[in-house]
Design a protein around this motif. Structure first.
Motif, PDB file in Angstrom:
ATOM      1  N   THR A 130       3.126   6.669   5.697  1.00  0.00           N
ATOM      2  CA  THR A 130       4.539   7.023   5.492  1.00  0.00           C
ATOM      3  C   THR A 130       4.748   7.470   4.041  1.00  0.00           C
ATOM      4  N   GLY A 185      13.690   0.086  -3.303  1.00  0.00           N
ATOM      5  CA  GLY A 185      12.869  -0.612  -2.311  1.00  0.00           C
ATOM      6  C   GLY A 185      11.422  -0.643  -2.770  1.00  0.00           C
ATOM      7  N   PHE A 186      10.829  -1.836  -2.782  1.00  0.00           N
ATOM      8  CA  PHE A 186       9.453  -1.967  -3.254  1.00  0.00           C
ATOM      9  C   PHE A 186       8.637  -2.745  -2.217  1.00  0.00           C
ATOM     10  N   GLY A 187       8.806  -2.339  -0.947  1.00  0.00           N
ATOM     11  CA  GLY A 187       8.041  -2.953   0.138  1.00  0.00           C
ATOM     12  C   GLY A 187       6.899  -2.038   0.521  1.00  0.00           C
ATOM     13  N   ASN A 188       6.550  -2.033   1.794  1.00  0.00           N
ATOM     14  CA  ASN A 188       5.418  -1.224   2.248  1.00  0.00           C
ATOM     15  C   ASN A 188       5.580   0.242   1.840  1.00  0.00           C
ATOM     16  N   VAL A 189       6.742   0.810   2.150  1.00  0.00           N
ATOM     17  CA  VAL A 189       6.942   2.238   1.868  1.00  0.00           C
ATOM     18  C   VAL A 189       7.185   2.477   0.379  1.00  0.00           C
ATOM     19  N   ASP A 196      13.693  -3.943  -5.987  1.00  0.00           N
ATOM     20  CA  ASP A 196      13.599  -4.666  -4.718  1.00  0.00           C
ATOM     21  C   ASP A 196      14.880  -5.482  -4.602  1.00  0.00           C
ATOM     22  N   SER A 197      14.916  -6.451  -3.685  1.00  0.00           N
ATOM     23  CA  SER A 197      16.178  -7.162  -3.525  1.00  0.00           C
ATOM     24  C   SER A 197      16.463  -8.075  -4.719  1.00  0.00           C
ATOM     25  N   ASN A 216      20.798  -2.381  -8.468  1.00  0.00           N
ATOM     26  CA  ASN A 216      20.466  -1.357  -7.478  1.00  0.00           C
ATOM     27  C   ASN A 216      21.461  -0.220  -7.504  1.00  0.00           C
ATOM     28  N   ALA A 225      14.206   3.799  -0.229  1.00  0.00           N
ATOM     29  CA  ALA A 225      13.115   3.323   0.634  1.00  0.00           C
ATOM     30  C   ALA A 225      13.334   1.864   1.017  1.00  0.00           C
ATOM     31  N   ALA A 226      14.621   1.488   1.169  1.00  0.00           N
ATOM     32  CA  ALA A 226      14.881   0.079   1.486  1.00  0.00           C
ATOM     33  C   ALA A 226      15.738  -0.079   2.719  1.00  0.00           C
ATOM     34  N   LEU A 227      17.022   0.179   2.553  1.00  0.00           N
ATOM     35  CA  LEU A 227      17.999  -0.205   3.570  1.00  0.00           C
ATOM     36  C   LEU A 227      18.706   0.999   4.147  1.00  0.00           C
ATOM     37  N   ALA A 249      13.121   8.093   2.470  1.00  0.00           N
ATOM     38  CA  ALA A 249      11.932   7.388   2.951  1.00  0.00           C
ATOM     39  C   ALA A 249      12.328   6.299   3.942  1.00  0.00           C
ATOM     40  N   ALA A 250      13.493   5.683   3.733  1.00  0.00           N
ATOM     41  CA  ALA A 250      13.999   4.679   4.685  1.00  0.00           C
ATOM     42  C   ALA A 250      14.624   5.397   5.872  1.00  0.00           C
ATOM     43  N   ASN A 251      14.889   4.647   6.932  1.00  0.00           N
ATOM     44  CA  ASN A 251      15.617   5.200   8.072  1.00  0.00           C
ATOM     45  C   ASN A 251      17.110   5.023   7.831  1.00  0.00           C
ATOM     46  N   ASN A 302      10.109  10.595   6.431  1.00  0.00           N
ATOM     47  CA  ASN A 302       9.236   9.434   6.655  1.00  0.00           C
ATOM     48  C   ASN A 302       8.385   9.568   7.922  1.00  0.00           C
TER      49      ASN A 302
HETATM   50  P1  NAD Z   1       9.694  -3.651   3.702  1.00  0.00           P
HETATM   51  O1  NAD Z   1      10.382  -4.797   4.341  1.00  0.00           O
HETATM   52  O2  NAD Z   1       8.232  -3.722   3.453  1.00  0.00           O
HETATM   53  O3  NAD Z   1      10.396  -3.327   2.286  1.00  0.00           O
HETATM   54  C1  NAD Z   1      11.765  -3.261   2.100  1.00  0.00           C
HETATM   55  C2  NAD Z   1      12.034  -3.324   0.599  1.00  0.00           C
HETATM   56  O4  NAD Z   1      13.442  -3.161   0.381  1.00  0.00           O
HETATM   57  C3  NAD Z   1      11.650  -4.646  -0.064  1.00  0.00           C
HETATM   58  O5  NAD Z   1      11.049  -4.379  -1.308  1.00  0.00           O
HETATM   59  C4  NAD Z   1      12.994  -5.325  -0.302  1.00  0.00           C
HETATM   60  O6  NAD Z   1      12.983  -6.201  -1.416  1.00  0.00           O
HETATM   61  C5  NAD Z   1      13.848  -4.118  -0.593  1.00  0.00           C
HETATM   62  N1  NAD Z   1      15.270  -4.400  -0.484  1.00  0.00           N
HETATM   63  C6  NAD Z   1      15.919  -5.164   0.424  1.00  0.00           C
HETATM   64  N2  NAD Z   1      17.226  -5.215   0.105  1.00  0.00           N
HETATM   65  C7  NAD Z   1      17.397  -4.462  -0.999  1.00  0.00           C
HETATM   66  C8  NAD Z   1      18.506  -4.111  -1.802  1.00  0.00           C
HETATM   67  N3  NAD Z   1      19.721  -4.564  -1.525  1.00  0.00           N
HETATM   68  N4  NAD Z   1      18.292  -3.304  -2.829  1.00  0.00           N
HETATM   69  C9  NAD Z   1      17.063  -2.837  -3.126  1.00  0.00           C
HETATM   70  N5  NAD Z   1      15.989  -3.129  -2.427  1.00  0.00           N
HETATM   71  C10 NAD Z   1      16.151  -3.934  -1.379  1.00  0.00           C
HETATM   72  O7  NAD Z   1      10.062  -2.385   4.602  1.00  0.00           O
HETATM   73  P2  NAD Z   1       9.307  -0.986   4.677  1.00  0.00           P
HETATM   74  O8  NAD Z   1       8.291  -1.030   5.759  1.00  0.00           O
HETATM   75  O9  NAD Z   1       8.902  -0.562   3.304  1.00  0.00           O
HETATM   76  O10 NAD Z   1      10.495  -0.047   5.225  1.00  0.00           O
HETATM   77  C11 NAD Z   1      11.508   0.447   4.366  1.00  0.00           C
HETATM   78  C12 NAD Z   1      12.306   1.489   5.099  1.00  0.00           C
HETATM   79  O11 NAD Z   1      11.461   2.546   5.534  1.00  0.00           O
HETATM   80  C13 NAD Z   1      12.995   0.987   6.384  1.00  0.00           C
HETATM   81  O12 NAD Z   1      14.194   1.706   6.545  1.00  0.00           O
HETATM   82  C14 NAD Z   1      12.026   1.381   7.466  1.00  0.00           C
HETATM   83  O13 NAD Z   1      12.669   1.508   8.733  1.00  0.00           O
HETATM   84  C15 NAD Z   1      11.562   2.722   6.940  1.00  0.00           C
HETATM   85  N6  NAD Z   1      10.287   3.186   7.488  1.00  0.00           N
HETATM   86  C16 NAD Z   1       9.170   2.447   7.347  1.00  0.00           C
HETATM   87  C17 NAD Z   1       7.965   2.935   7.840  1.00  0.00           C
HETATM   88  C18 NAD Z   1       6.680   2.168   7.631  1.00  0.00           C
HETATM   89  O14 NAD Z   1       5.615   2.755   7.884  1.00  0.00           O
HETATM   90  N7  NAD Z   1       6.714   0.930   7.152  1.00  0.00           N
HETATM   91  C19 NAD Z   1       7.920   4.166   8.501  1.00  0.00           C
HETATM   92  C20 NAD Z   1       9.086   4.915   8.617  1.00  0.00           C
HETATM   93  C21 NAD Z   1      10.267   4.401   8.092  1.00  0.00           C
END
Ligand code: NAD
Length: 413
Positions: free
Chosen positions: A187, A215-219, A239-240, A278, A292-294, A314-316, A341
């Motif tokens: 992604t 957003g500092f998760g997977n994506v 991140d959050s 944020n 890339a978060a919410l 990057a997020a949905n 994404n």
């Molecule tokens: P994740 O749970 O790994 O990461 C989410 C990140 O968002 C975390 O770092 C979290 O701390 C941060 N976050 C939460 N609340 C926040 C806030 N209020 N302010 C700032 N950051 C905040 O999720 P992910 O897999 O990285 O997915 C992120 C987005 O990308 C989602 O919308 C998901 O649907 C979309 N997406 C993911 C993939 C994938 O391959 N993982 C593919 C397509 C779309």
């Protein structure tokens, strides 16, 4: 995620259909083909039994087997699953994959279950939906709170039911159980390729490009690291727990190390790094903003403060539909989620093909195929938008809808 997401998806669908003059297909495209609700018992570690509810929604199989993740979350509900399934059909259609769209979920707080209970729940859910999934029917993948290990349990359970190995029944599997090299970064890689291509047309080099990533998760984290390694100036991440800012660019490797050690970005201290909210991150003066978060991160309340020239979803659903119109009026280019994404589902497709053929591609192969797929999507979306004077989002929905409609006309009347 809420009903609003389904409403905005339908709104974009309407705009897309209008652009191709095929409004009469709205009802068909807005309605899922099949909705499955299952209730199944799971034995708990203390000897008790608990009943769980799950869903699998197949939005479309016009272009091929349905494709989409399974999430485990206490807030899972049917409306949300329907919206997400709808989204998947448009994502796979736009990416020119031989897939339709689906989504599934179980109402559960996985943090309240032991690993054994989680495995039992996954296997029980797999048994409950086994007749509705399959490599040529409907192919699940990980989503919120499900991961490669969950997929390994599904493959094993499904294969036991069928009496033979069925690795192509799900994607996002562990690398040593029929997984794909690079699937976990696919992604983020796709987002990177889109940004690089757009900057190339502006003749802008990575070192001259400032990027803010929410957003500092997977994506988000993988994307930040990829851009950092390519020489981009990643001026803000969040991140959050907090946002971090450095006008000269952050050291993402160090920030990642801190996040791995402490579980959050807060407390990362380095010379020149300042903590920001944020909200401040979204309002930064920068070239590229990557939510890339919410969902609904950019909305009616804060859209006026967005100063980036390019927003890459990057997020949905990170931009609400009203905010989207304002960004368009303000000449801010938004690359819509179903394009930006789509690297994730493109990677899933490669994994499925690999499993069906008994192949194993190298990371370099995967990267080059992914780049080819996503840039083809980007090019056609840009061309249609230009020719029809519509946003990239309307263009993406128009093209995705058109491909489904054309196949429908050939097959199902
Ligand atoms: P994740 O749970 O790994 O990461 C989410 C990140 O968002 C975390 O770092 C979290 O701390 C941060 N976050 C939460 N609340 C926040 C806030 N209020 N302010 C700032 N950051 C905040 O999720 P992910 O897999 O990285 O997915 C992120 C987005 O990308 C989602 O919308 C998901 O649907 C979309 N997406 C993911 C993939 C994938 O391959 N993982 C593919 C397509 C779309």
């Amino acid at each position: 995620m809420s009903f609003n997401v389904l409403n905005s998806a339908k709104h974009y669908l309407k705009q897309g259909l209008k652009a191709i003059g095929k409004e009469e297909f709205f009802e068909f495209l807005a309605t899922p083909e099949q909705v499955l609700e299952v209730n199944f018992p799971v034995k708990l570690d203390d000897g008790g039994v608990k009943l769980f509810k799950g869903f699998r929604v197949r939005h479309s199989t016009v272009l091929g087997p349905a494709k989409g993740g399974i999430r485990f979350h206490p807030n899972v509900n049917l409306e949300e699953v329907k919206a997400l399934a709808f989204w998947m059909s448009f994502k796979t259609s736009l990416a020119n994959l031989p897939y339709g769209g689906a989504k599934g979920g179980v109402i559960v707080n996985p943090k309240e279950l032991s690993i054994n209970e989680l495995q039992s729940l996954t296997r029980a859910f797999t048994r409950a939906i086994a007749n509705n999934i399959g490599p040529d029917i409907d192919v699940p993948a990980p989503d919120v709170y499900t991961n490669p290990e969950t997929m390994a349990w599904i493959v094993d359970e499904y294969s036991r039911i069928k009496g033979s190995w069925q690795p192509a029944v799900v994607t996002g599997k562990p690398l040593n159980l029929f997984g794909l090299q690079g699937r976990e970064i696919s992604t983020s890689l796709g987002v990177q390729y889109v940004i690089e291509a757009l900057l190339e047309t502006l003749n802008k080099k990575p070192s001259q490009t400032s990027v803010a990533i929410q957003g500092f998760g997977n994506v988000g984290a993988n994307h930040a690291l990829l851009l950092f390694k390519k020489g981009f100036k990643v001026v803000a991440i969040s991140d959050s727990s907090t946002g971090l800012f450095n006008a000269n660019g952050l050291n993402i490797e160090k920030a990642l190390q801190h996040k791995k050690q402490t579980g959050k970005l807060k407390g990362f201290s380095q010379q020149g790094v300042k903590e920001i909210s944020n909200q401040e991150l979204l309002s930064l003066e920068c070239d590229v903003l990557v939510p890339a978060a919410l969902e609904a991160a950019i909305n009616e309340k804060n859209v006026a403060s967005v100063k980036a020239k390019l927003v890459v979803e990057a997020a949905n659903g990170p931009v609400t539909m009203n905010a989207d119109e304002i960004l368009f009026d303000n000449n801010i280019t938004v690359v819509p989620d179903i394009l930006a994404n789509s690297g994730g589902v493109i990677g899933s497709y490669f994994e499925w093909v690999q499993n069906k053929q008994g192949l194993a591609w190298s990371l370099e192969n995967v990267k080059s195929m992914l780049k080819d797929y996503i840039l083809k999507s980007l090019n056609k979306v840009q061309s249609f938008a230009k020719e029809n004077n519509v946003s990239l989002r309307t263009s993406a929905y128009a093209l995705a809808a058109d491909r489904i409609i054309n196949a429908l006309k050939l097959t199902r009347y």
